[in-house]
Design a protein around this motif. Sequence first.
Motif, PDB file in Angstrom:
ATOM      1  N   UNK A 106       1.030  -1.420  -0.027  1.00 24.08           N
ATOM      2  CA  UNK A 106       0.375   0.376  -0.789  1.00 24.08           C
ATOM      3  C   UNK A 106       0.933   1.166  -0.023  1.00 24.08           C
ATOM      4  N   UNK A 107       2.047   1.415   0.961  1.00 21.38           N
ATOM      5  CA  UNK A 107       1.812   2.365   0.957  1.00 21.38           C
ATOM      6  C   UNK A 107       3.469   2.899  -0.703  1.00 21.38           C
ATOM      7  N   UNK A 108       4.033   1.680  -1.038  1.00 19.43           N
ATOM      8  CA  UNK A 108       4.103   2.108  -2.309  1.00 19.43           C
ATOM      9  C   UNK A 108       3.799   2.420  -3.009  1.00 19.43           C
ATOM     10  N   UNK A 109       1.892   1.864  -3.355  1.00 23.00           N
ATOM     11  CA  UNK A 109       1.298   2.415  -4.143  1.00 23.00           C
ATOM     12  C   UNK A 109       0.765   4.181  -4.277  1.00 23.00           C
ATOM     13  N   UNK A 110       1.151   4.233  -2.528  1.00 26.46           N
ATOM     14  CA  UNK A 110       1.226   6.026  -2.434  1.00 26.46           C
ATOM     15  C   UNK A 110       2.166   7.027  -3.085  1.00 26.46           C
ATOM     16  N   UNK A 111       3.587   6.067  -3.014  1.00 28.90           N
ATOM     17  CA  UNK A 111       3.963   6.970  -3.408  1.00 28.90           C
ATOM     18  C   UNK A 111       4.193   6.659  -5.322  1.00 28.90           C
ATOM     19  N   UNK A 112       3.828   6.079  -5.456  1.00 29.72           N
ATOM     20  CA  UNK A 112       3.562   5.947  -7.281  1.00 29.72           C
ATOM     21  C   UNK A 112       4.424   5.071  -8.043  1.00 29.72           C
ATOM     22  N   UNK A 113       5.179   4.717  -6.886  1.00 32.64           N
ATOM     23  CA  UNK A 113       6.424   3.150  -7.358  1.00 32.64           C
ATOM     24  C   UNK A 113       5.598   2.258  -8.236  1.00 32.64           C
ATOM     25  N   UNK A 114       6.558   2.117  -8.770  1.00 32.12           N
ATOM     26  CA  UNK A 114       6.759   0.532 -10.621  1.00 32.12           C
ATOM     27  C   UNK A 114       6.271  -0.425  -9.859  1.00 32.12           C
ATOM     28  N   UNK A 115       5.500  -1.023 -10.558  1.00 26.71           N
ATOM     29  CA  UNK A 115       5.109  -2.509  -9.919  1.00 26.71           C
ATOM     30  C   UNK A 115       5.942  -3.629 -10.046  1.00 26.71           C
ATOM     31  N   UNK A 116       6.480  -3.519 -11.395  1.00 24.99           N
ATOM     32  CA  UNK A 116       8.275  -4.395 -10.805  1.00 24.99           C
ATOM     33  C   UNK A 116       8.246  -4.511  -9.927  1.00 24.99           C
ATOM     34  N   UNK A 117       8.968  -3.250  -8.916  1.00 19.52           N
ATOM     35  CA  UNK A 117       9.915  -2.375  -8.349  1.00 19.52           C
ATOM     36  C   UNK A 117       8.909  -2.930  -7.058  1.00 19.52           C
ATOM     37  N   UNK A 118       7.338  -2.589  -6.772  1.00 22.42           N
ATOM     38  CA  UNK A 118       7.057  -3.327  -5.803  1.00 22.42           C
ATOM     39  C   UNK A 118       7.271  -4.778  -5.684  1.00 22.42           C
ATOM     40  N   UNK A 119       7.057  -5.572  -6.142  1.00 22.19           N
ATOM     41  CA  UNK A 119       6.813  -6.978  -5.634  1.00 22.19           C
ATOM     42  C   UNK A 119       7.683  -7.364  -5.560  1.00 22.19           C
ATOM     43  N   UNK A 120       8.711  -6.519  -6.022  1.00 17.23           N
ATOM     44  CA  UNK A 120      10.126  -7.146  -5.312  1.00 17.23           C
ATOM     45  C   UNK A 120      10.555  -7.074  -4.077  1.00 17.23           C
ATOM     46  N   UNK A 121      10.199  -5.613  -4.124  1.00 17.83           N
ATOM     47  CA  UNK A 121      10.685  -5.213  -2.081  1.00 17.83           C
ATOM     48  C   UNK A 121       9.578  -5.829  -1.484  1.00 17.83           C
ATOM     49  N   UNK A 122       7.986  -5.885  -1.748  1.00 13.17           N
ATOM     50  CA  UNK A 122       7.344  -7.411  -1.131  1.00 13.17           C
ATOM     51  C   UNK A 122       8.085  -8.620  -0.855  1.00 13.17           C
ATOM     52  N   UNK A 123       8.714  -9.228  -1.998  1.00 10.40           N
ATOM     53  CA  UNK A 123       8.902 -10.197  -1.396  1.00 10.40           C
ATOM     54  C   UNK A 123      10.029 -10.265  -0.810  1.00 10.40           C
ATOM     55  N   UNK A 124      11.120  -8.694  -0.677  1.00  5.68           N
ATOM     56  CA  UNK A 124      12.319  -9.128  -0.523  1.00  5.68           C
ATOM     57  C   UNK A 124      11.381  -8.494   1.511  1.00  5.68           C
ATOM     58  N   UNK A 125      11.215  -7.929   1.646  1.00  3.61           N
ATOM     59  CA  UNK A 125      10.453  -7.420   3.778  1.00  3.61           C
ATOM     60  C   UNK A 125       9.705  -8.883   3.769  1.00  3.61           C
ATOM     61  N   UNK A 126       9.537  -9.445   3.170  1.00  4.13           N
ATOM     62  CA  UNK A 126       8.360 -10.825   3.501  1.00  4.13           C
ATOM     63  C   UNK A 126       9.068 -11.503   4.171  1.00  4.13           C
ATOM     64  N   UNK A 127      11.209 -12.447   2.774  1.00  2.00           N
ATOM     65  CA  UNK A 127      11.742 -12.603   4.093  1.00  2.00           C
ATOM     66  C   UNK A 127      12.762 -12.386   4.869  1.00  2.00           C
ATOM     67  N   UNK A 128      12.586 -11.142   4.525  1.00  2.00           N
ATOM     68  CA  UNK A 128      13.321 -10.446   6.049  1.00  2.00           C
ATOM     69  C   UNK A 128      12.602 -10.681   7.344  1.00  2.00           C
ATOM     70  N   UNK A 167       8.721  -0.178   6.319  1.00  2.00           N
ATOM     71  CA  UNK A 167      10.135  -0.511   5.192  1.00  2.00           C
ATOM     72  C   UNK A 167       9.561  -0.658   3.894  1.00  2.00           C
ATOM     73  N   UNK A 168       8.227  -1.116   2.913  1.00  2.00           N
ATOM     74  CA  UNK A 168       8.839  -1.260   1.410  1.00  2.00           C
ATOM     75  C   UNK A 168       9.510  -0.234   1.125  1.00  2.00           C
ATOM     76  N   UNK A 169       8.829   1.227   1.775  1.00  2.00           N
ATOM     77  CA  UNK A 169       9.088   2.182   0.699  1.00  2.00           C
ATOM     78  C   UNK A 169      10.533   2.623   1.145  1.00  2.00           C
ATOM     79  N   UNK A 170      11.259   2.377   1.924  1.00  2.00           N
ATOM     80  CA  UNK A 170      13.078   2.013   1.620  1.00  2.00           C
ATOM     81  C   UNK A 170      12.478   3.635   2.536  1.00  2.00           C
ATOM     82  N   UNK A 171      12.885   3.796   3.826  1.00  2.00           N
ATOM     83  CA  UNK A 171      13.141   4.790   4.967  1.00  2.00           C
ATOM     84  C   UNK A 171      14.785   4.361   5.366  1.00  2.00           C
ATOM     85  N   UNK A 172      15.092   5.318   5.100  1.00  2.00           N
ATOM     86  CA  UNK A 172      16.329   5.905   5.772  1.00  2.00           C
ATOM     87  C   UNK A 172      16.175   5.815   7.450  1.00  2.00           C
TER      88      UNK A 172
END
Length: 265
Positions: free
Chosen positions: A106-128, A156-161
Amino acid sequence: MIVFENATLTYSGAPAPTLSHVDLVIPEGELVLVVGRTGSGKTTLLRAINGLFPHFTGGTLQGRITVDGRDTAHVPPRELADVVGVVPQDPMSGFVTDTVEDELAYSMECLGIAPDVMRRRVEETLDLLGLAELRNRPLRTLSGGQQQRVAIGAVLTAHPRVLVLDEPTSALDPGAAEEVLAALQRLVHDLGITVVMAEHRLERVVQYADRVIVVPGSGAPVVSGRPAEVMVDAPVAPPVVELGRLAGWHPLPLTVRDARRAAED
């Protein structure tokens, strides 16, 4: 990463500032614990990091607060969302979707992140965060610890610092609290994220902190430093630290293991 320069924070109509003349530097990649009695100003300090104070709470900010070089007085919270992520105390109050995977996206949708990037970040976050087996679960069926990890992942999926949390383990049982704290340590150690959290259950957290910020309240200055040094005079402390004070141990023990070693003689 986070710098307070002579910052004084006063709510509208308040007779005195909540925080006065705060000079504070929080480096990148540290787990920082904010401690103090109820009403001392811990939550106000957290709100100031992402600009909720004063943009949404009202009040006045004198001095300067910068996060990754951005002045929070001039940059609203929505423009800090890519740098600062905030996890609420009650995860369910912040959820806007029904399932784990949708909430992470959801947060990535609000930031307008590309779908392929969204899918990759979701998988990374699920594993992490150890959420892969829960990806299709309804959020309302999760345990408290699982909900808290999903809330962290959604930010975290929005990659904050910077990640800001207000009492993330206060409503959790010891096992769930350990899950959440283990996840936060991975973010700090593996990804170099700066984690700033306030917590009442200090015995759970203080041993993991790289830095402790003491907010005494009543106009007293905010103090920051290494845990064993700062806890010497902190107004609140876990039982093992209070024991170390009474016994005169130096450095102060932060864990039961440290106390046992100090008590050997």
